[in-house]
Scaffold this motif. Sequence first.
Motif, short mmCIF file in Angstrom:
data_model
loop_
_atom_site.label_atom_id
_atom_site.label_comp_id
_atom_site.label_asym_id
_atom_site.label_seq_id
_atom_site.Cartn_x
_atom_site.Cartn_y
_atom_site.Cartn_z
N TRP A 1 -40.02 47.41 -8.07
CA TRP A 1 -40.30 46.50 -7.20
C TRP A 1 -40.75 45.00 -8.66
CZ3 TRP A 1 -39.47 43.07 -3.44
CH2 TRP A 1 -40.53 41.99 -3.19
N GLY A 2 -41.58 45.62 -9.22
CA GLY A 2 -42.08 44.75 -10.45
C GLY A 2 -40.93 44.21 -11.22
N ALA A 3 -39.86 45.20 -11.52
CA ALA A 3 -38.70 44.80 -12.45
C ALA A 3 -37.81 43.86 -11.82
CB ALA A 3 -38.16 46.50 -13.00
N ALA A 4 -37.73 44.35 -10.33
CA ALA A 4 -36.74 43.26 -9.56
C ALA A 4 -37.26 41.94 -9.36
CB ALA A 4 -36.29 44.06 -8.37
N SER A 5 -38.71 41.81 -9.30
CA SER A 5 -39.36 40.33 -8.72
C SER A 5 -39.77 39.71 -9.98
CB SER A 5 -40.53 40.89 -7.90
OG SER A 5 -41.28 41.59 -8.69
N SER A 6 -39.36 39.83 -11.30
CA SER A 6 -39.66 38.94 -12.55
C SER A 6 -39.06 37.94 -12.45
CB SER A 6 -39.16 39.88 -13.56
OG SER A 6 -39.23 39.11 -14.81
N TRP A 7 -39.86 36.98 -12.60
CA TRP A 7 -39.32 35.54 -12.64
C TRP A 7 -38.53 35.09 -13.63
CZ3 TRP A 7 -38.01 31.45 -9.74
CH2 TRP A 7 -37.68 30.20 -10.62
N THR A 8 -38.79 35.84 -14.84
CA THR A 8 -38.00 35.37 -16.00
C THR A 8 -36.71 35.81 -15.87
OG1 THR A 8 -40.31 35.70 -17.31
CG2 THR A 8 -38.20 35.72 -18.57
N LEU A 9 -36.34 37.06 -15.21
CA LEU A 9 -35.22 37.51 -14.78
C LEU A 9 -34.35 36.59 -14.16
CD1 LEU A 9 -34.08 40.11 -16.30
CD2 LEU A 9 -34.51 41.33 -13.76
N ALA B 1 -33.09 33.87 -14.47
CA ALA B 1 -32.16 33.09 -15.58
C ALA B 1 -31.02 33.80 -15.67
CB ALA B 1 -32.67 32.83 -16.62
N LEU B 2 -31.07 35.43 -15.52
CA LEU B 2 -29.87 36.02 -15.75
C LEU B 2 -28.66 35.71 -14.80
CD1 LEU B 2 -28.69 38.20 -17.72
CD2 LEU B 2 -29.98 39.99 -16.44
N PRO B 3 -28.95 36.09 -13.41
CA PRO B 3 -27.78 35.90 -12.64
C PRO B 3 -27.30 34.27 -12.53
CG PRO B 3 -29.89 35.85 -11.35
CD PRO B 3 -30.02 36.45 -13.02
N LEU B 4 -28.10 33.31 -12.78
CA LEU B 4 -27.62 32.09 -12.92
C LEU B 4 -26.84 31.94 -14.12
CD1 LEU B 4 -31.01 29.98 -12.03
CD2 LEU B 4 -28.78 30.45 -10.62
N PHE B 5 -27.01 32.37 -15.37
CA PHE B 5 -26.07 32.21 -16.34
C PHE B 5 -24.90 32.99 -16.28
CE2 PHE B 5 -29.82 31.02 -19.32
CZ PHE B 5 -29.35 29.94 -19.48
N VAL B 6 -25.01 34.09 -15.54
CA VAL B 6 -23.82 34.87 -15.20
C VAL B 6 -22.76 34.07 -14.13
CG1 VAL B 6 -22.83 37.06 -13.93
CG2 VAL B 6 -24.95 37.25 -15.78
N THR C 1 -22.49 38.05 -8.43
CA THR C 1 -23.10 38.97 -7.59
C THR C 1 -23.10 40.34 -8.05
OG1 THR C 1 -23.37 37.39 -5.70
CG2 THR C 1 -23.93 39.50 -5.33
N ARG C 2 -21.76 40.72 -8.26
CA ARG C 2 -21.46 42.06 -8.23
C ARG C 2 -21.97 42.46 -9.61
NH1 ARG C 2 -16.64 41.06 -5.30
NH2 ARG C 2 -15.55 40.16 -7.29
N LEU C 3 -21.77 41.53 -10.82
CA LEU C 3 -22.19 42.08 -11.95
C LEU C 3 -23.65 41.77 -12.16
CD1 LEU C 3 -21.36 42.31 -15.06
CD2 LEU C 3 -21.21 39.68 -15.23
N TYR C 4 -24.30 40.88 -11.79
CA TYR C 4 -25.74 40.84 -11.65
C TYR C 4 -26.32 42.23 -10.86
CZ TYR C 4 -30.75 39.91 -11.03
OH TYR C 4 -32.10 40.08 -11.17
N CYS C 5 -26.00 42.66 -9.97
CA CYS C 5 -26.47 43.69 -9.03
C CYS C 5 -26.33 45.20 -9.94
CB CYS C 5 -25.62 44.01 -7.93
SG CYS C 5 -26.14 42.91 -6.58
#
Length: 433
Positions: free
Chosen positions: A53-61, A63-68, A279-283
């Motif tokens: 839960w902590g890893a999945a709810s990181s605000w810093t992260l 940026a990752l799906p948006l850049f993808v 979505t597929r790549l980020y998941c």
Amino acid sequence: MNELAVAGLLILVLFLMLGSGVWIGLTLSGVAWIGMELFSSRPAGDAMSVTIWGAASSWTLTALPLFVWMGEILFRTRLSQDMFKGLAPWMQALPGRLLHTNVAGCAIFAAVSGSSAATCATIGKMTLPELGRRGYPERMVVGTLAGAGTLGLLIPPSIIMIVYGVSADVSIAKLFIAGILPGIMLGLLFSGYIAVWALRHPDQVPPADARMSFLNKLKASGSLIPVALLILAVLGSIYSGVATATEAAAVGVVGALVISATQGSLNWQTFKDSLLGATRLYCMMALILAGAAFLTLAMGYIGLPRHLAEWIGSLGLTQFQLIAMLAVFYIVLGCFLDGISMVVLTMGVIMPTVTAAGIDPLWFGIYIVLVVEMAQITPPVGFNLFVLQSMTGRELTYIARATLPMFALMVVAVLIIYFVPGIVTWLPQHMKL
């Protein structure tokens, strides 16, 4: 049971699960659960739920799906054709001529993509058939494209930098800035190799196109304006302090949609395809990151990172010997895992050793990116090799041989940043964030 035996057992389980085809994210979680259940007193189920839960709810992260997504949108535009048209007139006078469009095109697209595979595929869509039609040697075209495609990892915004920043608790904005000069340096090394090759094999370089006036060259370069504005919007907002990396990623998505709409390639189908692709790549990435976070926690409870750091410390290695050993380790690991998995799997174990050796985590982040770039063109799991194999129909071994000079230049780049670390650290030290 001593720590060495525990490590050996967990590594064996890890490779058995990976070899049997289990998803990487689930493999990492499974190995972590086995480690905690057998060799730790803390309940594994409770630790798994809290950590994931902590890893999945990181605000810093975020940026990752948006850049993808930004990269996925641009992949479906005619950006690669426009970039070739804008770059080609300026390359005619250089030794190697249009082969340099692979390097320049990948460097420019890397500044709006963040993905090595997307950079390689997008630029390859145009340069492979175009340079082949003009008579450039296929081996040089494929080799330079595979090497230059790795610039997608080094030139910001970079997905692998975001992953490293989250895993190692290093500022993503500073990592982005630190990657600029090494990215330019690596691009110049690639172009320098092309020039030397062309001077040694002038008979293999097709004749130049008809000369264009300076005004006509500028007119052709007008097609580069949209991507230049997008780069300025994304990176400028970060470096000026106006936006965080996450907010800049959102700016990038809006800019990519505007470019796509302006070019007439934005419709409901391409919008849906880009969103589903992202979505597929980020998941996949999120599952790997969550599994790696749990594995890092489990390793901490078992005590492996501390014992590994103590063991390496007892070897009395110099910084250079440690860096060389880690480079070999990551290149071998890259034969089995993709770049993101390599970073998240090892950071929890490697970082205490790196910190104890007095190595700057910011510098180490750029070093890791360079070494992961090498893995992108190392068979059998080199993503850029897969991309080019699907685009050319050539065997993986042929593409790997064509890419060997680029691999050697990346080794040179690692040596340069080791002996001249200011190439990495100078810009972050002189920019206010």
